[in-house]
Design a protein around this motif. Structure first.
Motif, PDB file in Angstrom:
ATOM      1  N   UNK A  80       4.282  -9.506   6.745  1.00 29.72           N
ATOM      2  CA  UNK A  80       3.887  -9.365   5.339  1.00 29.72           C
ATOM      3  C   UNK A  80       5.089  -8.931   4.512  1.00 29.72           C
ATOM      4  N   UNK A  81       5.297  -9.601   3.406  1.00 36.19           N
ATOM      5  CA  UNK A  81       6.477  -9.363   2.573  1.00 36.19           C
ATOM      6  C   UNK A  81       6.336  -8.072   1.768  1.00 36.19           C
ATOM      7  N   UNK A  82       7.423  -7.282   1.752  1.00 34.17           N
ATOM      8  CA  UNK A  82       7.506  -6.072   0.925  1.00 34.17           C
ATOM      9  C   UNK A  82       6.297  -5.161   1.153  1.00 34.17           C
ATOM     10  N   UNK A  83       5.865  -5.043   2.402  1.00 33.82           N
ATOM     11  CA  UNK A  83       4.633  -4.295   2.629  1.00 33.82           C
ATOM     12  C   UNK A  83       4.821  -2.793   2.461  1.00 33.82           C
ATOM     13  N   UNK A  84       6.018  -2.287   2.726  1.00 33.55           N
ATOM     14  CA  UNK A  84       6.258  -0.858   2.558  1.00 33.55           C
ATOM     15  C   UNK A  84       5.941  -0.416   1.131  1.00 33.55           C
ATOM     16  N   UNK A  89       3.422   2.746  -3.031  1.00 29.90           N
ATOM     17  CA  UNK A  89       2.895   2.740  -4.395  1.00 29.90           C
ATOM     18  C   UNK A  89       1.403   3.027  -4.467  1.00 29.90           C
ATOM     19  N   UNK A  90       0.650   2.560  -3.489  1.00 30.75           N
ATOM     20  CA  UNK A  90      -0.805   2.669  -3.575  1.00 30.75           C
ATOM     21  C   UNK A  90      -1.409   3.572  -2.506  1.00 30.75           C
ATOM     22  N   UNK A 138      -4.180  -8.062  -3.479  1.00 29.15           N
ATOM     23  CA  UNK A 138      -3.334  -7.408  -4.476  1.00 29.15           C
ATOM     24  C   UNK A 138      -2.136  -6.701  -3.846  1.00 29.15           C
ATOM     25  N   UNK A 139      -0.982  -6.871  -4.486  1.00 27.84           N
ATOM     26  CA  UNK A 139       0.222  -6.107  -4.154  1.00 27.84           C
ATOM     27  C   UNK A 139       0.584  -5.301  -5.402  1.00 27.84           C
ATOM     28  N   UNK A 164       2.302  -8.353  -7.517  1.00 31.40           N
ATOM     29  CA  UNK A 164       1.163  -9.145  -7.980  1.00 31.40           C
ATOM     30  C   UNK A 164       0.222  -9.498  -6.848  1.00 31.40           C
ATOM     31  N   UNK A 165       0.672 -10.368  -5.963  1.00 26.77           N
ATOM     32  CA  UNK A 165      -0.152 -10.799  -4.846  1.00 26.77           C
ATOM     33  C   UNK A 165       0.636 -10.674  -3.556  1.00 26.77           C
TER      34      UNK A 165
END
Length: 353
Positions: A232-236, A241-242, A306-307, A311-312
């Protein structure tokens, strides 16, 4: 009351599209899809020998004074020998070259006093080889009644033994069916201990085991196999953030998307790291693997997970089709290198190795 032997063989011949004086493998039974689903649920295909099943074939041989006894399971294309006594056969052979396919097709016992005297069997590899003259096979039924395999005895000489009856063979088949149900219970326990608790996918331990099994089966059958390694891209950023609860929810949502792409019984979707997943595709060449990877990218885009910063949620995929000199480690390493190439190439894409 059982049908006469001659009538039973003629019924098989009548189902064939070629002349009944020439071998043509019978059509699959009407419940083939359900039969295969039940067979696959036992996770018994292409597994090592087990004493509980070896014992059944030894008893069958001794009771009937047979030259050999075999227990096999029959999938869409192959007959897999689970246990055998007497003359050894390969662990698998094409379903079309099996005598036991007659039992699967008729959903009943098949007894052939003289294999060489049945016109419908002319040209059958077993008959042409001249190894066996007598055959008797009975169904092995799963818990839901589908014929998923057979228990059979064979003799080199034609003609049934004196006082021959299939009663004991049926009893042994029933015992085997109970063992199958026990095997399924054990398989369910195995699944639970090899499942990732968060996503419900296979965990790393099960993935490693299945990758080796798929490689071994590919070597034995000559079929192709492919592997997708997925990150998964940029999952960190999701966790940062969330929060980790949102991250866990995103992982579970992605797993549902991946599970929807892994539709075939031989496909295995696994979570092999924090945000890293894999998909083993048995019987799939390089072009097929790319098709599956493209389907996954499309399905993920449609899911719209949602990312918080991008965005996604998107994913990068590395694909590798098994090559002749690969072992499991080399196969995985090639897919992993392709994954890094996808990451370096801008993410949200697939690369092959």
């Amino acid at each position: 009351m059982r049908l006469p032997i001659r009538t039973r063989i003629w019924d098989v011949a009548q189902q064939q599209t070629m002349s009944p004086s020439m071998w043509n493998a019978p059509a699959a039974p009407a419940d083939e899809a359900e039969r295969l689903n039940e067979l696959y649920s036992y996770a018994i295909l292409d597994t090592p020998a087990e004493e509980r099943f070896d014992r059944i074939t030894r008893i069958a041989s001794r009771v009937y004074g047979a030259d050999a006894a075999y227990m096999s399971f029959v999938d869409a294309d192959q007959q897999w020998l689970k246990a055998q006594s007497g003359r050894r056969l390969p662990d698998m052979l094409p379903r079309s070259e099996s005598l036991c396919t007659l039992v699967i097709a008729t959903d009943a016992e098949v007894v052939i006093n003289d294999l060489r005297a049945v016109p419908a069997l002319a040209g059958h590899p077993v008959v042409e080889a001249g190894t066996w003259g007598f055959y008797a096979g009975v169904p092995l039924r799963g818990e839901h009644g589908h014929v998923i395999g057979t228990l059979c005895i064979v003799n080199a000489r034609a003609g049934a033994p004196d006082g021959f009856s299939t009663d004991v063979l049926h009893d042994l088949a029933a015992i085997s069916s109970h063992e199958l149900i026990l095997a399924q219970r054990n398989s369910e326990l195995y699944r639970l201990t090899n499942t990732d608790a968060l996503t419900g996918l296979a965990n790393r331990r099960m993935f490693d085991s299945e990758l080796t099994r798929t490689l071994r089966r590919s070597r034995r059958t000559g079929s192709e196999a492919s592997l997708l390694v997925i990150d998964l891209d940029h999952f960190k950023e999701v966790n940062d953030a969330a929060g980790h609860a949102a991250g866990d929810a995103a992982l579970a949502d992605f797993a549902a998307v991946l599970r929807g792409v892994a539709r075939r019984p031989d496909d295995l979707a696994a979570r092999i790291g924090g945000e890293e997943f894999a998909l083993i595709l048995g019987g799939t060449d390089g072009a097929g693997a790319l098709t599956v990877a493209a389907s996954l990218l499309e399905a993920l885009a449609a899911a719209g997970i949602e990312h918080p910063k991008r965005g996604r949620l998107t994913t990068s995929i590395g694909a590798a089709t098994l090559e002749a000199d690969d072992d499991a480690r080399a196969w995985f390493a090639r897919a992993d290198r392709a994954l890094y190439a996808a990451k370096a190439g801008g993410r949200a894409t697939v690369r092959t190795s």
